[in-house]
Design an enzyme around this catalytic site. Structure first.
Site, PDB file in Angstrom:
ATOM      1  N   GLY A 121      -5.045  -0.718  -1.522  1.00 34.76           N
ATOM      2  CA  GLY A 121      -4.321   0.399  -0.902  1.00 34.76           C
ATOM      3  C   GLY A 121      -4.877   0.818   0.452  1.00 34.76           C
ATOM      4  N   ASP A 148       0.794  -1.234   0.000  1.00 33.82           N
ATOM      5  CA  ASP A 148       0.000   0.000   0.000  1.00 33.82           C
ATOM      6  C   ASP A 148       0.828   1.287   0.000  1.00 33.82           C
ATOM      7  OD1 ASP A 148      -2.072  -1.782   0.244  1.00 33.82           O
ATOM      8  OD2 ASP A 148      -2.209  -1.584   2.414  1.00 33.82           O
ATOM      9  N   HIS A 199      19.622  -5.509 -27.420  1.00 36.65           N
ATOM     10  CA  HIS A 199      18.711  -4.370 -27.478  1.00 36.65           C
ATOM     11  C   HIS A 199      17.377  -4.557 -26.794  1.00 36.65           C
ATOM     12  CE1 HIS A 199      21.698  -2.716 -30.111  1.00 36.65           C
ATOM     13  NE2 HIS A 199      21.112  -1.553 -29.891  1.00 36.65           N
ATOM     14  N   ARG A 253      28.191 -20.601 -20.323  1.00 40.90           N
ATOM     15  CA  ARG A 253      27.462 -20.089 -21.491  1.00 40.90           C
ATOM     16  C   ARG A 253      27.380 -18.566 -21.424  1.00 40.90           C
ATOM     17  NH1 ARG A 253      27.878 -24.577 -22.715  1.00 40.90           N
ATOM     18  NH2 ARG A 253      26.367 -26.095 -23.479  1.00 40.90           N
TER      19      ARG A 253
END
Ligand code: ADP
Length: 740
Positions: free
Chosen positions: A197, A154, A652, A646
Site C-alpha cells: 500500500g 494501493d 445456489h 450447453r
C-alpha cells in the site's frame, strides 16, 4: 475526415484489471471509428518505438479480461525521465500520427504523462530544429491529448473512490488472512501480516475490517502513544482471556510510529513475543497481492473507465488539460490529472512531515469512518459503561434468503451496540423465530469469527408474517421489551417490515424504531445501489463462467449460463459485462422471438468467422416461455454442425461462499449507520421505520412508507435501476466485430 488515432499503454506497477481496461479502450475506440495502437512495455516502448507500438484490432484483445497483470507489458523506464527520452517518445507518437494517449498506471506514470504533455510544444520544436520531423508534422500535432486511468492496487489516488486493482488485492489479502486465521486459531497463535500500500493504509485498514483482525498499523494513524507496544500486547492478552483463539495484527508497509520511524514486521513480532511470552509468526504477503485474476469489480471498473477514457480523448481539444478517469458513487468521473497527482503527493508529503491530521483530511470520509469503527469492533471487550447512559434493548434478525455479509453486519451491530452499553438481542430464524420467541442476549464473544463467515449464523426464514403471526411477533416484542429492531435481509424482510409499519394502528408493539439493512444477492432492494451479497454472488458467477469458458477450449461451443436475481437483472448484466458475454437476457427487457433469431444469426456468423466460444447469460426469470433449455435447444438446432450448445444453471452456489471484501466492508458501514439510527430514534423517543442504502455515493435512509412507491411490487425490484445504463457498453464490447 481522417480517422483519429489513439494509443494505449500500461506503466509502472502492474495491477489486476489492466487487461480489462486495455480491452475496453481498444474496442471502444474501434467501435467509434478510431484506429488504436498498443504501446508495449510502458514508457520504454514509447521511447524505443518501432516494433513496440502495434496496431490493434477487435480480436487482439479477445480472451484477456480474466487474466491478471497486463498482456501489453509494463516497465519502469529511466530514459523517460530524461528530456532526450521524452523527445524520442514525441517523435514516435508524431510519426505514427497519434492524436490521443491513454496511460494506465499509478501516480508515477501519470506524473510522467503530465510532464510529457507540458513539454510537448518544446519537444516538438526541438525535433523540428534538429530535422527529426518536418514543420508540417509539427503543425499537425501542436499538442497531445492525454487521459489517465489509475491502475494501482494501493488505492492511493486522490479524487477517486477506487483504483483499478485495489479490489482484487483485497480479495487476495482476505483470502490469505482467512486462511491464516484458521491455522492460527487451531494453535492459538499470534500472526503479524504485512500488506502492501506504500503511503496508503487503505489495503491494511479494509482488510483488517474485513477479516476481524485485532490490531492494525497504518501510515495515516500512527499509534498515538509512545508505549503503543504495551497497549497492543495488552489488547491481545485481553482478547485471549475473553476467549479468542487467535490474534492477528495487520501491518501496512508504510506504517510509522509517531516519531516518523517505519514499523517493521520483526519489530512488531519481537514486541509481542517479549510481552506475551509466546511465539509470533510473520507473513509478508508481497506480490501475491498484485497477482491472480481480477475480481468482478475490477473488471467492471476498468471496462467502464476504458470506455470513458476513449470518450474523453475523442471529444477533447488538444489544448485541454489532461484528465484522469475516476469513479465516484458507482459512476465514472473526470479529475484534472495534475490536481489528482498533486493531492496524492500531498498525502505522502504530509505523512513524511508527520502532519497526520492533514494526511487524513486528504483521505475519503469512508476511510476515516472505517478507522473509527475498526477501533471499536476489534476491542477484546466493550468500553466501561457510563452509569448515566440509557441502555436500550436492540434486537437483530436476518430475514429472506441468506446473503453473504449478513454475519459481518450482525457482528458489527452487536459489538458497536454492546460498546455503547446497549443490550443486544440475537433473534434466531427471522420473523418466524421472533414470533416464537427464539431470542437470546448476545455478548461480545457471541459473534467472534463472524466477520468472514458466509450464510447466516442467526438463521433466517422467508416468512412474511400475516394474521396470527403478527400477534405472536407483537407479543414477543413486548415480552422481551424490545426497544428497537434491526432487520438484515432481502425482499421478504422489507415486505415484513412494511407490513408491520402499516399495522401499527392495530398493534401498538410495532411502534418502535425499525430499520432494514439491504442484504440480498439479487440486488433488488429500493434505496440501495448495492445490497450485501450481490458482490460476492457476482464474483462467484464470474469465477464459474471463467471455468466454463476454459472447459470449452478447442470445441466450438456456446454456453447459456443461467444466473439468479429473481426479476432483477443486476447479476446477469454485470456478470455479462465482467465476462464479455455476447448477449445478456434480462426480464427488464424481455425476450422476443425476433431477439432469438437475431442472436442465432449473430452466433452463426461469429462461429463462421472462426470464433471458438459463445457466451450467453440469462437471468432466471427473463422469460417464462423462452427458458434456458428452450434457448439451448433452439440454438443447437440452428447451429447445425457449426457449434453446439450447453446450458449451465449455476444455482445456489451463488448464495453461498464467504463474503467478498466489498460485502464485508459494506456490511460494517451499513451496520454502524443502522445502529446509530436506532439509538438516535430511541433517544429522541421516536419510532421511525426506515431502510438504508448507498445511493450516488452517499448513505441515505428512506422512510418505510416510501417502500411501495419506490418499488415495482409485481416484479419485486426498485422502480429505478441505476445499472441499466451499463447495457450499452456491455452490448458494444460483446460485438463480434465493430460496426464501422
Ligand atoms: P507507478 O506508475 O506505478 O506509480 P512508477 O512511479 O515507477 O510507477 O512510475 C512508472 C514510470 O513512469 C517510471 O519508470 C518513469 O518512466 C515514469 N515517470 C514517473 N515519474 C516521472 C516523472 N516525474 N517524469 C517523467 N517520467 C516519470
Amino acid at each position: 475526415m481522417e480517422k483519429k488515432r489513439i494509443a494505449v499503454m500500461t506503466s509502472g506497477g502492474d495491477a489486476q484489471g489492466m487487461n480489462a481496461a486495455v480491452r475496453s479502450v481498444v474496442r471502444t475506440a474501434l467501435d467509434k471509428g478510431a484506429e488504436v495502437y498498443a504501446i508495449y512495455e510502458g514508457y520504454q516502448g514509447l521511447v524505443d518505438g518501432g516494433q513496440w507500438i502495434c496496431k490493434m484490432d477487435w480480436d487482439s484483445v479477445g480472451g484477456i479480461m480474466q487474466r491478471g497483470g497486463t498482456v501489453i507489458g509494463t516497465a519502469r523506464c529511466q530514459e523517460f525521465r530524461t528530456t532526450a527520452g521524452r523527445m524520442a517518445a514525441v517523435k514516435n507518437l508524431i510519426e505514427i500520427g497519434i492524436d490521443g494517449l491513454v496511460v494506465i498506471g499509478g501516480d508515477g506514470s501519470l506524473t510522467g504523462a503530465n510532464v510529457l504533455r507540458q513539454e510537448w510544444p518544446q519537444l516538438v520544436k526541438g525535433l523540428v530544429e534538429t530535422n527529426q520531423i518536418s514543420r508540417k508534422q509539427a503543425e499537425e500535432y501542436p499538442n497531445l491529448v492525454i487521459v489517465g486511468l489509475v491502475g494501482s492496487i494501493d488505492n492511493d489516488f486522490s479524487g477517486t473512490d477506487m483504483t483499478i486493482g485495489t479490489d482484487s488485492a483485497l480479495h487476495r489479502i482476505t483470502e490469505a488472512v482467512d486462511a491464516i486465521t484458521s491455522t492460527a486459531a487451531s494453535h492459538q497463535r499470534t500472526f503479524v501480516v504485512k500488506v502492501m500500500g506504500r503511503n496508503c493504509g487503505y489495503l491494511a485498514l479494509m482488510s483488517a475490517l474485513a477479516t476481524g483482525a485485532d490490531w492494525v498499523l497504518i501510515p495515516e494513524y500512527p499509534p498515538d502513544v509512545e508505549n503503543w507496544k504495551d497497549v497492543m500486547a495488552e489488547r491481545m492478552r485481553a482478547g485471549r482471556q475473553a476467549g479468542r483463539r487467535d490474534s492477528m495484527v495487520i501491518l501496512a508497509e508504510g506504517a510509522q510510529d509517531i516519531n516518523g520511524n517505519y514499523i517493521g514486521s520483526t519489530e512488531v513480532k519481537d514486541a509481542l513475543e517479549e510481552r506475551l511470552g509466546e511465539e509470533v509468526r510473520i507473513t509478508v504477503l508481497g506480490h501475491v497481492q498484485r497477482g491472480g485474476r481480477p475480481s468482478a469489480f475490477d473488471r467492471i471498473l476498468a471496462t467502464l473507465q476504458g470506455y470513458e477514457a476513449v470518450e474523453a480523448v475523442l471529444t477533447a481539444d488538444p489544448e485541454d488539460e489532461p484528465v484522469v478517469i475516476g469513479i465516484t458513487g458507482n459512476r465514472t468521473s473526470r479529475i484534472p490529472l495534475m490536481e489528482g497527482v498533486e493531492r496524492t503527493r500531498a498525502v505522502a508529503a504530509a505523512i513524511a512531515e508527520k502532519d497526520y491530521e492533514k494526511a487524513i483530511s486528504l483521505r475519503s470520509s469512508g476511510f476515516v469512518d472505517s478507522f473509527r469503527t475498526l477501533k471499536t469492533i476489534v476491542r477484546a471487550l466493550p468500553h466501561d459503561l457510563d452509569p448515566k447512559q440509557k441502555r436500550y434493548r436492540i434486537a437483530i434478525l436476518n430475514a429472506g434468503a441468506p446473503a453473504p455479509g449478513m454475519n459481518t453486519a450482525t457482528r458489527t451491530a452487536v459489538r458497536l451496540g454492546l460498546d455503547k452499553g446497549h443490550i443486544m438481542l440475537g433473534v434466531r430464524n427471522g420473523f418466524e423465530g421472533l414470533g416464537e420467541g427464539e431470542i437470546e442476549e448476545f455478548n461480545w464473544m457471541s459473534v467472534t469469527g463472524w466477520a468472514s463467515m458466509g450464510g447466516s449464523e442467526l438463521g433466517t426464514s422467508r416468512l412474511v408474517p400475516q394474521g396470527k403471526d403478527l400477534y405472536s411477533i407483537a407479543r414477543a416484542i413486548e415480552d422481551c421489551k424490545i426497544d428497537a429492531l434491526l432487520v438484515v435481509g432481502g425482499w421478504s424482510a422489507y415486505q415484513a417490515v412494511y407490513l408491520m409499519y402499516t399495522e401499527r394502528n392495530n398493534f401498538s408493539a410495532f411502534n418502535i424504531p425499525i430499520v432494514c439493512l439491504p442484504a440480498s444477492i439479487n440486488n433488488n432492494l429500493p434505496g440501495s445501489e448495492l445490497s450485501l451479497g450481490a458482490d460476492t454472488a457476482l464474483n462467484s458467477i464470474v469465477d464459474a463462467v471463467d471455468k466454463i469458458k476454459q472447459s470449452a477450449v478447442a470445441t466450438r461451443r456456446c454456453f447459456v449460463v443461467e444466473v439468479m436475481g429473481h426479476w432483477c437483472g443486476y447479476l446477469a448484466l454485470m456478470s455479462g459485462l465482467a465476462t464479455g458475454a455476447e448477449r445478456v437476457y434480462l426480464h427488464e427487457e424481455g425476450i422476443t422471438l425476433d431477439d432469438l433469431k437475431r442472436d442465432v444469426t449473430m452466433l452463426t456468423e461469429g462461429f463462421e468467422m472462426g470464433k471458438r466460444l459463445g457466451l450467453i447469460i440469462r437471468n432466471e426469470y427473463a422469460n417464462n416461455i423462452y427458458k434456458t433449455d428452450f434457448i439451448c435447444a433452439l440454438f443447437e438446432e440452428e447451429g447445425r454442425d457449426l457449434f453446439d450448445v450447453r446450458p449451465a444453471i449455476l444455482g445456489h452456489m451463488q448464495q453461498g461462499g464467504d463474503p467478498s471484501p466489498y460485502d464485508r466492508i459494506q456490511a460494517t458501514r451499513l451496520a454502524r449507520l443502522c445502529l446509530e439510527y436506532l439509538v438516535e430514534q430511541c433517544e429522541k423517543g421516536q419510532d421511525g421505520n426506515a431502510f438504508v442504502g448507498l445511493e450516488k455515493g452517499s448513505y441515505r435512509f428512506h422512510e418505510m412508507r416510501d417502500f411501495e412507491r419506490m418499488v415495482n411490487s409485481e416484479y419485486q425490484r426498485p422502480q429505478e435501476l441505476w445499472w441499466m445504463e451499463r447495457r450499452e457498453i456491455t452490448r458494444m464490447l460483446a460485438k463480434i466485430k465493430p460496426d464501422v
